[in-house]
Design a protein around this motif. Structure first.
Motif: not given
Length: 100
Positions: A37-43, A59-63, A82-88
């Motif tokens: 899982v990588m932290i990715c921006a959505t831009d 492909v974005f996934v949730s926690a 995964m967004t930084a928030r989902e990674y946390a």
């Protein structure tokens, strides 16, 4: 100053004498059963960079999706984003499960 140069020269000499076959075997092998899982921006720039690196759209996934996939033994051929928030949230859920 020569005390610092000597070890650097020694390391450079060792690196220069390494054979290509040793360098090829030193590359890490990816395990097929691994979930990355990588932290990715959505831009758009991040999406283009991901596609350039892995050949597919991210492909974005949730926690929760990540934890469910892990418990079901699901494997991924490319890293999931995964967004930084989902990674946390993923770290928080993992710590909670570890504490049980």
């Amino acid at each position: 100053m020569t005390r610092f140069v000597s070890p650097a020269l020694i390391l450079a000499a060792i690196a220069a004498t390494a054979t290509p076959s040793l360098a090829q075997t030193a590359k890490p092998q990816r395990a097929e059963s691994q979930q990355i899982v990588m932290i990715c921006a959505t831009d758009a720039a991040t999406r283009r960079a991901y596609q350039r690196e892995f050949g597919v759209q991210p492909v974005f996934v949730s926690a929760r999706e990540t934890l469910n996939a892990r418990s079901n033994g699901e494997t991924w051929s490319t890293p999931r984003c995964m967004t930084a928030r989902e990674y946390a949230r993923l770290n928080q859920l993992a710590e909670t499960r570890a504490g049980l």
